[in-house]
Scaffold this motif. Structure first.
Motif, PDB file in Angstrom:
ATOM      1  N   SER A 122       0.832  -1.204   0.000  1.00  0.00           N
ATOM      2  CA  SER A 122       0.000   0.000   0.000  1.00  0.00           C
ATOM      3  C   SER A 122       0.870   1.259   0.000  1.00  0.00           C
ATOM      4  CB  SER A 122      -0.920   0.014   1.219  1.00  0.00           C
ATOM      5  OG  SER A 122      -0.161   0.115   2.405  1.00  0.00           O
ATOM      6  N   LEU A 123       0.253   2.393  -0.259  1.00  0.00           N
ATOM      7  CA  LEU A 123       0.982   3.656  -0.297  1.00  0.00           C
ATOM      8  C   LEU A 123       1.150   4.219   1.110  1.00  0.00           C
ATOM      9  CD1 LEU A 123      -0.841   5.353  -3.284  1.00  0.00           C
ATOM     10  CD2 LEU A 123       1.342   4.194  -3.299  1.00  0.00           C
ATOM     11  N   HIS A 165     -11.186  12.902 -12.393  1.00  0.00           N
ATOM     12  CA  HIS A 165     -10.663  12.380 -11.135  1.00  0.00           C
ATOM     13  C   HIS A 165      -9.189  12.756 -11.041  1.00  0.00           C
ATOM     14  CE1 HIS A 165     -14.310  10.024 -10.468  1.00  0.00           C
ATOM     15  NE2 HIS A 165     -14.304   9.862 -11.778  1.00  0.00           N
ATOM     16  N   ILE A 166      -8.794  13.307  -9.912  1.00  0.00           N
ATOM     17  CA  ILE A 166      -7.425  13.776  -9.717  1.00  0.00           C
ATOM     18  C   ILE A 166      -6.690  12.833  -8.771  1.00  0.00           C
ATOM     19  CG2 ILE A 166      -5.986  15.698  -8.932  1.00  0.00           C
ATOM     20  CD1 ILE A 166      -7.756  16.359 -11.353  1.00  0.00           C
ATOM     21  N   ALA A 207      -0.444   7.959  -6.048  1.00  0.00           N
ATOM     22  CA  ALA A 207      -1.851   7.614  -5.813  1.00  0.00           C
ATOM     23  C   ALA A 207      -2.529   7.145  -7.099  1.00  0.00           C
ATOM     24  CB  ALA A 207      -2.600   8.807  -5.227  1.00  0.00           C
ATOM     25  N   LYS A 208      -1.910   7.389  -8.241  1.00  0.00           N
ATOM     26  CA  LYS A 208      -2.455   6.910  -9.513  1.00  0.00           C
ATOM     27  C   LYS A 208      -2.575   5.390  -9.526  1.00  0.00           C
ATOM     28  CE  LYS A 208      -0.633  10.818 -12.046  1.00  0.00           C
ATOM     29  NZ  LYS A 208       0.307  11.276 -13.068  1.00  0.00           N
ATOM     30  N   LYS A 209      -1.760   4.715  -8.723  1.00  0.00           N
ATOM     31  CA  LYS A 209      -1.812   3.256  -8.644  1.00  0.00           C
ATOM     32  C   LYS A 209      -3.125   2.773  -8.035  1.00  0.00           C
ATOM     33  CE  LYS A 209       3.159   2.785  -7.952  1.00  0.00           C
ATOM     34  NZ  LYS A 209       4.189   2.388  -6.982  1.00  0.00           N
ATOM     35  N   VAL A 239      -7.315   7.009 -14.387  1.00  0.00           N
ATOM     36  CA  VAL A 239      -6.204   7.931 -14.653  1.00  0.00           C
ATOM     37  C   VAL A 239      -6.028   8.110 -16.155  1.00  0.00           C
ATOM     38  CG1 VAL A 239      -3.726   8.298 -14.413  1.00  0.00           C
ATOM     39  CG2 VAL A 239      -5.031   7.319 -12.529  1.00  0.00           C
ATOM     40  N   GLN A 240      -5.998   9.359 -16.578  1.00  0.00           N
ATOM     41  CA  GLN A 240      -5.742   9.680 -17.977  1.00  0.00           C
ATOM     42  C   GLN A 240      -4.343  10.239 -18.089  1.00  0.00           C
ATOM     43  OE1 GLN A 240      -8.779  12.445 -19.010  1.00  0.00           O
ATOM     44  NE2 GLN A 240     -10.386  10.913 -19.061  1.00  0.00           N
TER      45      GLN A 240
END
Length: 47
Positions: A9-10, A31-32, A37-39, A45-46
């Motif tokens: 985990s992060l 979504h930001i 956190a992109k994981k 995620v774009q």
């Protein structure tokens, strides 16, 4: 609240959930996710 320990985990990840009233369609929402956190949601995620 404390998060349970999950392998891989992060560390120090702060999660925020907001409820917003808007007339925008769901596909217009952006979504930001910052840094690693992109994981958490690669489907949103774009690049």
């Amino acid at each position: 609240m404390p998060e349970i320990s999950v392998p891989g985990s992060l560390p120090f990840c702060i999660r925020v959930m907001m409820t917003v009233n808007t007339t925008a369609a769901q596909n217009q929402m952006e979504h930001i996710y910052l840094n690693e956190a992109k994981k958490l949601r690669p489907d949103l995620v774009q690049e």
